[in-house]
Design an enzyme around this catalytic site. Structure first.
Site, short mmCIF file in Angstrom:
data_model
loop_
_atom_site.label_atom_id
_atom_site.label_comp_id
_atom_site.label_asym_id
_atom_site.label_seq_id
_atom_site.Cartn_x
_atom_site.Cartn_y
_atom_site.Cartn_z
CB SER A 151 -0.90 -0.01 1.22
OG SER A 151 -0.12 -0.15 2.38
NE ARG A 152 0.38 5.14 -4.91
CZ ARG A 152 1.57 5.21 -5.52
NH1 ARG A 152 2.64 5.57 -4.86
NH2 ARG A 152 1.67 4.90 -6.80
CB ALA A 153 2.21 6.46 3.56
CB ILE A 154 -3.46 5.91 4.77
CG1 ILE A 154 -3.77 4.97 3.61
CG2 ILE A 154 -4.68 6.78 5.08
CD1 ILE A 154 -4.91 4.02 3.90
CB THR B 24 5.99 -1.36 0.94
OG1 THR B 24 6.29 -1.67 2.31
CG2 THR B 24 6.91 -2.18 0.05
CG ASP C 113 -8.00 -1.47 11.48
OD1 ASP C 113 -8.84 -2.15 10.87
OD2 ASP C 113 -6.78 -1.52 11.24
CE LYS D 255 -3.66 -0.64 12.22
NZ LYS D 255 -3.62 -0.93 10.79
#
Lengths: 504, 504
Positions: A195-198, A204, A257, A289
């Site tokens: 994923s891209r950073a949120i 990555t 989440d 997390k």
């Protein structure tokens, strides 16, 4: 059945919505957020309603872009509208809100309505909150996982397939750029989607994009991965498990989440690329997390239980996540550090973590004997085969295979933060490092980030550089610098906090 | 700080929102649903973001109507944007989600952020669901009630003020049109604010609108009520407790109504008009909001406890709500029936219920001796004083005081549904009656509705008319008729359901 004149509004708002004049909405007996059936010729669609007092005249219906894409009508043509029944999954969301477990069919219906844009943000929020408050049984998690896989693209490599995933939260975690080439160099197939950073400083996919293209569709990923035995691509363009993206969009503002949904989301993405041997990285520490080893063990147990239901070989690695991995944070800086580590000159925390996790995959693939995986991974790293493999992957993904770490541009606006006194580094705050790197422009401005000179346990002298901030623009450097002065992400013990009484 | 060119989009979507190009949103580090600070000259505002790929070019910011009203900029001028911190109440909503009780200040902050449009639908949904799942303490309900009053218009009549409220769910409940004139005729001040139907066939405001205007602001209501000693107006234009409307907008699609929030919403509206003597009607029965007497008692206890905290004299009446009140359902038909009842010729269920509740108010106001209220109310009704008082109220509210029931137009498309066999009426379904009346066009088409000939317990012969459907348009009549055939809202016992085996 009321007829209204179509007005095309070339505006996307991320959900299927038509706009009605308030008085027409009243007449039809519909409210904002309700469902409406719209018909014109052979086109039929169920959509949400929002109301306006000024944008439309009475008798008009505003067709927004996301609806127009599925419901082509001409400007000015007549559209029949009538209230529509809410989608069936509303009942099932209510059921979950009432604490009753959902059946397989109900989980499917919810997931299908979600990916077909038939649920409003409010309904999605209700589902996520019901998951959070009422919890999910392992059966429900299994059904949701399966439903998320089945409602998206599935890639079948027709051979054993390896994968890893980090549940995230720790800055500088560029381990994938080491693990994938180590595992691929050992001959195992590892088509990694990232994923891209949120909310982070670099995902990555952001880091890999420094070295090669990362946006590919499913067919392209298959080709790349089979050619190089590995790949590191962005998951967002593949169409796998699209329900996840739609849930994340609502989870983010809710700042929750739910664990069961997280399990389903992660494993559905792995199953969608056919991964049957998976290692999950669970970093533990302040700002990660998961903050305690106890919680990490519990989560790991759930991952294992869920994976067994899909005949997946899965192992969790609980890793130290109390400070950044390696020293570099931000896309370009992290890509540099990964290349240097593949040349055998990486920082211990990065190399240890990467080879531990890669070793677990090598053991799962019977390439290494039990408990020999890490050594095997270190050997592959030391041999230069992993670096060669990464260059191969870079080439297949359209990058420059000859790239050297010094070729990678980083921001040329820099500032250094120095130790305020002699002492030891006692803490490096994940959250503060991420916030400062983002203020400097990361992940969007790829040269922005932070280079840590010292981490926990190091002895420093007053005036030693603790870390350097990089930015592409002076204004962002100044924002980041001010934030750094305020947040003090690196603590040096020995710092005098107060003198009491103030004057003797 | 990024600068973007303003593009005014004259579109309201019911919340403060600006639109950014997806790439700009990425650069700023904001996501759909996030908060953004926008600045231009002296104007500053915090608003929500949504993103688009096509409607705007990069470098532009779309200023939607609801934002533009608070943030005036010229088309093409430059707007500075930066991510904004979420409003403080987000933390408090999270706190409530985690099951912790909120302080007075926290309840205020949430309510203020709500009425200032600083919470997204998702956040509002999270708050409502947290209330539903975690419950509210009586302290929290008190704080919310007070906050809802304080964030809206408050009317002070400077004298004792009477009011009633029905928690709803029962069709045909036009009792307010009898209670207000009875109580006002007795010399008590009763400035009744009512709602329009949201999911019902006619709200009190819809019914009263047949006879007079109902849309007034706070100053006008005060003048009217002081002149006639009573009023029946729509609450929506007064600006009292605006938080309630914003919550209802999200509760409706969630299909929940947390008890504590309902208590706060109802009492805040009563307190906003200065009502210090209040009767609450809690109808009980299938299809009503409360289905058992036990639940009604519990609710009544909470109402009383809350009212005591505001020094309000409050009494609840648990009423029979298992079938429609009176025989008429729909705005015009209900206005007719109310006028007829004020002339002394009303159906027993309507007259009994109205005088019981009016009597409770007369006792609270020391106009009637304890347990003499109902008789007193009946006397006022029989004397014609209540009818005279309603005519007075109608006149002050700009209607025709001489109106007769026969002057009220009802839909001239009608259809009759007949008894399929001899027997007794054993059920009249609230939900089905409401659904059919709505299909016929109620409440928007005011002449639409249902006239029930027989209710529970009546003996009917095969072929007797059970009820008549009224509609203003043939197409709606046909919709309603078909729905009636399907839903069978009136059950006649003796009906043959099946013959088994089908042929002998």
């Amino acid at each position: 059945m009321v007829k209204l004149k179509a007005r095309i509004i070339d505006l996307e708002v991320g959900r299927r919505m038509v706009l009605l004049h308030e008085k027409d909405a009243q007449e039809i007996g519909t409210l904002a957020h309700d469902w409406l059936k719209i018909t014109s010729g052979k086109s039929k669609l169920v959509t949400f309603v929002d109301t306006t007092k000024s944008y439309l005249k009475q008798g008009e219906i505003g067709i927004l872009r996301d609806v127009y894409d599925k419901f082509r009508v001409r400007e000015g043509s007549m559209v029949s509208v009538s209230p529509a029944k809410p989608p069936e999954s509303i009942k099932f969301i209510q059921k979950k809100m009432n604490g009753k477990p959902l059946t397989k069919e109900e989980c499917y219906t919810i997931t299908q309505d979600l990916v077909n844009h038939r649920l409003s943000d409010i309904q999605i929020a209700a589902f996520i909150l019901a998951e959070e408050f009422q919890g999910l049984t392992m059966d429900e998690i299994e059904y949701l996982t399966k439903a998320m896989v089945d409602t998206g693209v599935v890639i079948d490599f027709d051979r054993p397939c390896f994968d890893k995933h980090s549940i995230g939260g720790v800055p500088g975690n560029k381990v994938t750029l080491l693990i994938v080439p180590i595992v691929a160099a050992a001959g195992l197939l590892i088509p990694k989607t990232s994923s891209r950073a949120i909310t982070g400083a670099s995902g990555t996919a952001d880091t890999m994009e420094i070295l090669a293209d990362v946006e590919f569709d499913a067919a392209e990923l298959k080709e790349i991965a089979l050619k190089a035995s590995g790949a590191i691509v962005w998951g967002g363009k593949l169409g796998i498990a699209p329900a996840d993206d739609l849930l994340i969009r609502v989870e983010h503002p809710l700042n929750i989440d739910p664990v069961g949904q997280m399990l389903a989301s992660i494993l559905s993405k792995k199953l969608s690329v056919g991964a049957d041997h998976v290692v999950i990285d669970i970093p533990v520490g302040a700002g990660a997390k998961v903050t305690t080893v106890g919680a990490a063990r519990k989560l790991a147990k759930s991952f294992v239980e869920l994976s067994e239901r899909f005949n997946m070989q899965l192992q969790c690695g609980i890793t130290y996540g109390g400070q950044p991995v390696g020293h570099m944070v931000g896309p370009a800086l992290e890509a540099r550090e990964a290349l240097i580590a593949l040349q055998g000159k990486g920082p211990a925390s990065l190399v240890e973590k990467s080879t531990e996790l890669a070793g677990m995959l090598l053991e799962l693939g019977f390439i290494a004997q039990p408990s020999q995986g890490k050594d095997f991974a270190k050997k592959i790293l030391a041999s230069g085969k992993a670096l060669k493999k990464l260059r191969e992957i870079i080439e297949v993904q359209g990058g420059n295979p000859g790239i050297q770490s010094r070729d990678i541009d980083v921001g040329n606006h820099t500032a250094e933060i120095k130790a305020p006194c002699d002492g030891f580094v006692t803490n490096v705050s994940n959250n503060a490092i991420t916030a400062i790197a983002r203020a400097a422009g990361a992940p969007r401005e790829k040269g922005a980030g932070i280079a840590l000179r010292w981490k926990r346990g190091y002895k420093v002298k007053k005036g030693d550089v603790l870390y350097r901030i990089y930015a592409e623009r002076a204004s962002k450097l100044s924002d980041a610098y001010n934030m750094a002065l305020e947040m003090k992400p690196v603590t040096v013990e020995g710092m005098l906090l107060h003198k009491l009484p103030e004057s003797p």
